[in-house]
Design an enzyme around this catalytic site. Structure first.
Site, PDB file in Angstrom:
ATOM      1  N   CYS A  69     -11.169 -16.206 -14.982  1.00 37.52           N
ATOM      2  CA  CYS A  69     -10.492 -15.153 -14.256  1.00 37.52           C
ATOM      3  C   CYS A  69     -11.435 -13.950 -14.189  1.00 37.52           C
ATOM      4  O   CYS A  69     -12.554 -13.992 -14.720  1.00 37.52           O
ATOM      5  CB  CYS A  69      -9.146 -14.791 -14.895  1.00 37.52           C
ATOM      6  SG  CYS A  69      -9.245 -13.839 -16.430  1.00 37.52           S
ATOM      7  N   ASP A 125       0.874  -1.183   0.000  1.00 41.45           N
ATOM      8  CA  ASP A 125       0.000   0.000   0.000  1.00 41.45           C
ATOM      9  C   ASP A 125       0.905   1.225   0.000  1.00 41.45           C
ATOM     10  O   ASP A 125       1.914   1.247   0.709  1.00 41.45           O
ATOM     11  CB  ASP A 125      -0.895  -0.009   1.259  1.00 41.45           C
ATOM     12  CG  ASP A 125      -2.115   0.897   1.094  1.00 41.45           C
ATOM     13  OD1 ASP A 125      -1.924   2.073   0.725  1.00 41.45           O
ATOM     14  OD2 ASP A 125      -3.231   0.434   1.340  1.00 41.45           O
ATOM     15  N   LYS A 173       0.301   3.501   5.787  1.00 41.64           N
ATOM     16  CA  LYS A 173      -0.573   2.404   6.213  1.00 41.64           C
ATOM     17  C   LYS A 173       0.196   1.111   6.455  1.00 41.64           C
ATOM     18  O   LYS A 173      -0.157   0.330   7.353  1.00 41.64           O
ATOM     19  CB  LYS A 173      -1.675   2.170   5.170  1.00 41.64           C
ATOM     20  CG  LYS A 173      -2.744   3.253   5.169  1.00 41.64           C
ATOM     21  CD  LYS A 173      -3.877   2.904   4.212  1.00 41.64           C
ATOM     22  CE  LYS A 173      -4.929   4.011   4.240  1.00 41.64           C
ATOM     23  NZ  LYS A 173      -6.010   3.772   3.268  1.00 41.64           N
ATOM     24  N   CYS A 210     -15.669   4.716  -3.482  1.00 42.13           N
ATOM     25  CA  CYS A 210     -16.144   4.969  -2.115  1.00 42.13           C
ATOM     26  C   CYS A 210     -15.963   6.438  -1.715  1.00 42.13           C
ATOM     27  O   CYS A 210     -16.720   6.956  -0.892  1.00 42.13           O
ATOM     28  CB  CYS A 210     -15.421   4.053  -1.132  1.00 42.13           C
ATOM     29  SG  CYS A 210     -15.780   2.300  -1.372  1.00 42.13           S
ATOM     30  N   GLN A 229     -13.366   5.372   9.967  1.00 44.38           N
ATOM     31  CA  GLN A 229     -14.758   4.906  10.098  1.00 44.38           C
ATOM     32  C   GLN A 229     -14.868   3.425   9.716  1.00 44.38           C
ATOM     33  O   GLN A 229     -15.830   2.769  10.044  1.00 44.38           O
ATOM     34  CB  GLN A 229     -15.639   5.831   9.234  1.00 44.38           C
ATOM     35  CG  GLN A 229     -16.928   5.282   8.692  1.00 44.38           C
ATOM     36  CD  GLN A 229     -16.829   4.935   7.210  1.00 44.38           C
ATOM     37  OE1 GLN A 229     -15.740   4.654   6.712  1.00 44.38           O
ATOM     38  NE2 GLN A 229     -17.954   4.976   6.516  1.00 44.38           N
ATOM     39  N   ARG A 230     -13.879   2.882   9.021  1.00 48.00           N
ATOM     40  CA  ARG A 230     -13.975   1.485   8.560  1.00 48.00           C
ATOM     41  C   ARG A 230     -12.649   0.738   8.586  1.00 48.00           C
ATOM     42  O   ARG A 230     -12.632  -0.491   8.543  1.00 48.00           O
ATOM     43  CB  ARG A 230     -14.546   1.438   7.135  1.00 48.00           C
ATOM     44  CG  ARG A 230     -13.644   2.109   6.113  1.00 48.00           C
ATOM     45  CD  ARG A 230     -14.347   2.439   4.812  1.00 48.00           C
ATOM     46  NE  ARG A 230     -13.423   3.076   3.879  1.00 48.00           N
ATOM     47  CZ  ARG A 230     -13.025   4.339   3.945  1.00 48.00           C
ATOM     48  NH1 ARG A 230     -13.459   5.120   4.912  1.00 48.00           N
ATOM     49  NH2 ARG A 230     -12.173   4.836   3.070  1.00 48.00           N
ATOM     50  N   CYS A 288     -13.066 -12.775 -17.277  1.00 49.23           N
ATOM     51  CA  CYS A 288     -14.175 -13.549 -17.830  1.00 49.23           C
ATOM     52  C   CYS A 288     -15.502 -12.955 -17.369  1.00 49.23           C
ATOM     53  O   CYS A 288     -16.504 -13.029 -18.070  1.00 49.23           O
ATOM     54  CB  CYS A 288     -14.077 -15.008 -17.390  1.00 49.23           C
ATOM     55  SG  CYS A 288     -12.633 -15.860 -18.048  1.00 49.23           S
ATOM     56  N   SER A 342     -10.444  10.247   7.593  1.00 48.71           N
ATOM     57  CA  SER A 342     -11.666   9.717   6.963  1.00 48.71           C
ATOM     58  C   SER A 342     -11.607   8.211   6.753  1.00 48.71           C
ATOM     59  O   SER A 342     -12.614   7.591   6.403  1.00 48.71           O
ATOM     60  CB  SER A 342     -11.905  10.409   5.611  1.00 48.71           C
ATOM     61  OG  SER A 342     -10.843  10.131   4.717  1.00 48.71           O
TER      62      SER A 342
END
Lengths: 278, 92
Positions: free
Chosen positions: A181, A63, A87, A198, A73-74, A184, A70
């Site tokens: 894959c 990453d 990260k 998102c 939240q998840r 497809c 922000s």
């Protein structure tokens, strides 16, 4: 294989070791496994958390983002003090607190056509929790061509899509499985801007928890070689309706990635727009 | 006959379920045309400039691709067929 679990490991993983389907041999297999998690965000968080807890011995984490407020939240492995930190560093620290058995290999880089081959070749399994179409097509193409199995999960607002591609043989090998894959299902990516992400359309904070846990489940089962994976199937999860729907994923005879005679390398593909292969 | 829409297609149509006037014996193509007649705002998202279904839109009849396992637009529909359209999503 790490059949000789230490007393601490026998204690830590006792609920695995006691299961016939895992046992000390299966736990040893998890401890010996190398898994690459692409993305340490919404999906990567539960994937990393559960794979580390399960004792997957080597966790690569790719990453190039830093933690933003922000995200919190998840993205449950990052906390308020991590805002502004890479990260992969925050994720490494999280795993170090959670399970000292795990060797985290941080890759603070964007996955590109230039580095994806070397990255995936170093792992037994890839879990794709990235956040853009270019990376998703790149991961599909690189893993499929090289015969590296991968787990796919993607989310938007209230909906998640989950599947697994189990192929372990390079496409140019006569014994290749030949698909399906991801191409497809979706031969090309939408033109940029036509399907929202998102950041623009939002995402329910707990959604990646559910989807990421399914992805981690798939990964653990593949490593244990137990159960039926989502290979050949995709599951749609709608959190708003609380429904799961399964569709069939058939190999596409003219797929230019998983079928013989197609592209030989990701270097032949332009991943900047629709990722199309003419 | 009912169509199920997913992700941004449901957003555009303002609904996840669209009832269209198609019966058993009609073709998949007829049911598809009636979906676009009922929700013309979907046309641009689903069809390209040549009128073909865009490569990133997946169509389903009973959870399989009728263009792979059936006769595509000419597939004859049966009672209780389940029709769906979905795009990929990329969020993580």
């Amino acid at each position: 294989m790490s059949l000789d679990l230490t007393p601490e490991q026998l204690d830590r993983y006792s609920r695995h070791v006691i299961m016939d389907e895992v046992g000390p041999e299966g736990q040893g297999r998890l401890l010996d496994a190398r898994v690459l998690c692409i993305g340490a965000g919404g999906l990567g968080s539960p994937v990393i958390q559960y794979l580390a807890a399960a004792g997957v011995g080597s966790l690569g984490i790719a990453d190039d983002d830093v933690v933003e407020r922000s995200n919190l939240q998840r993205q449950v492995i990052h906390g308020d003090p991590d805002v502004g930190r890479p990260k992969v560093v925050s994720a490494r620290d999280f795993v170090a607190r959670q399970n000292p058995d795990i060797d985290v290999e941080p890759h603070e880089t964007r996955v590109t056509a230039e580095n994806v081959g070397d990255l995936v070749a170093d792992y037994d399994l890839v879990v794709d929790g990235s956040d853009n179409f270019a990376t998703r097509y790149l991961v599909n193409d690189a893993c499929t061509l090289a015969g590296v199995p991968f787990v796919h999960g993607a989310i938007l607002r209230f909906e998640g899509q989950m599947t697994t591609f189990e192929a372990t043989t390079p496409v140019d090998d006569p014994d290749a499985d030949n698909g399906p894959c991801y191409r497809c299902l979706f031969p090309e990516a939408p033109e940029p801007g036509t399907v929202p992400d998102c950041a623009t359309a939002g995402v329910l904070g707990v959604l990646p928890g559910t989807v990421g846990c399914v992805m981690a489940t798939e990964a653990v089962k593949l490593l244990l070689d137990h159960g039926d994976s989502l290979d050949g199937r995709m599951v749609f999860y709608d959190a708003e309706d609380m429904t799961f729907r399964e569709i069939q994923v058939e190999p596409r005879p003219d797929c230019p990635v998983c079928q013989p005679g197609g592209v030989e390398s990701v270097a032949e593909v332009d991943y900047r727009e629709s990722c199309a292969i003419e | 006959m009912e169509w199920r829409l997913f992700a941004n297609l449901a957003e555009t149509a303002g609904t996840k379920r669209v009832e269209v006037a198609a019966e058993p014996g009609d073709t998949f193509g007829e049911a598809f045309d009636r979906l676009l007649e009922t929700h013309p705002e979907l046309r641009e998202e689903i069809l390209d400039e040549d009128g073909d279904i865009r490569d990133h839109i997946r169509v389903l009849r009973n959870d399989s691709n009728p263009f792979v396992v059936d006769d595509g637009y000419d597939t004859v529909l049966e009672a209780d067929d389940d029709l769906a359209l979905f795009p990929p999503v990329s969020g993580g």
